[in-house]
Write an enzyme that holds these catalytic residues in place. Sequence first.
Site: not given
Length: 363
Positions: A58, A233
């Site tokens: 991430d 997402e």
Amino acid sequence: MMNSLKRIKRNSLNLIFGSFVIATFLSCGKSGSPAPIEPVIPPTAANTFANPIMNGADPSVFQKDGVYYYLQTNGSSIVLWTTTAMSKLATAIPKTVYTPTAGAQNSRNVWAPEMFFFDGKWYIYYTAGNGADISQRTWVLENSSADPTTGTWVDKGRIFSPSADFWAIDGTVFEFNGSRYFLWCGRPDLTNVNLTQNIYISKMTNPYTLEGTATKLTEPEYNWEKNGFGVNEGPEVLLTSDNKAFLVYSASYCGTDDYALGMLSLKVGGNPLVKTDWIKSTQPVFSKQVQNSAFGPGHNSFFKSPDGKENWIIYHANSATNQGCADKRNIRMQKFTFKADGSPDFGEPVATGLQITKPSGEQ
């Protein structure tokens, strides 16, 4: 006597020719000596790097005044790296800037932090909960120090829309035509039985407050968005120099090899809050490449080279199959370009170990 003179003349000519050949070799930088020499590393080697650049997942990058501020998922706290050369990120010394209070509602599963600078202050948006997956929400920190590695990060609490107050992760901010918008991934099933994840958007009143009704911009529709289970997402907006907006997101469950990037394109003159003003790509724009040891590439961020001439994407991926959403994920980056219609062309994940030219202008 005549034969002897001929032999002398012929030998002299051979000597002259041999000397000419040797001189010619030396003038080309070559040597007739068979002795081994130390290998010379080409100067360009100092101007390259190879993926992966470090372990993690991430990734998020924010640029300001020649400095790159980098964050990634830690799990229990928020850690900040600073560097002036993204290819050397792994050599930067990380600093923990925030650790939530033990037992608090934001104390566990600290994921996907992103940092921004608004109105003279720094803000970090992150995901956290109390340890139960169903409790995951988006939160905000504020720092009024000029240097985000110093000063105090103040907990501003949750950022959410009352119209979509449920499981929420991966918050980010999109500035467009004088307004700010908050984008995030939400799971509307309050029982957490249906794990489908969608992407939502809401206008911001200030850096930690949303206004109006949230809009669901995209939900899993295609098979490539439903591997494992349906997921949209990790929204990230790419805004071009001519004010075109592209929303790049991650699709499919991150535990599969087929985690990939999809994209929405905002129509010219479109309203970011209107779903029909976004055009969704029917195919992924960045996906698995087995031959390049890139499995599940996704959850990206964007940055420009130090001289502003190049566009780069940074993302995480696994180097082998079936490694899932765990600590095997690593960080990679590569340059991308644009197509004739102005949309980004990310190409395919480059191979691990391949020497890549560093971002233009790096020192």
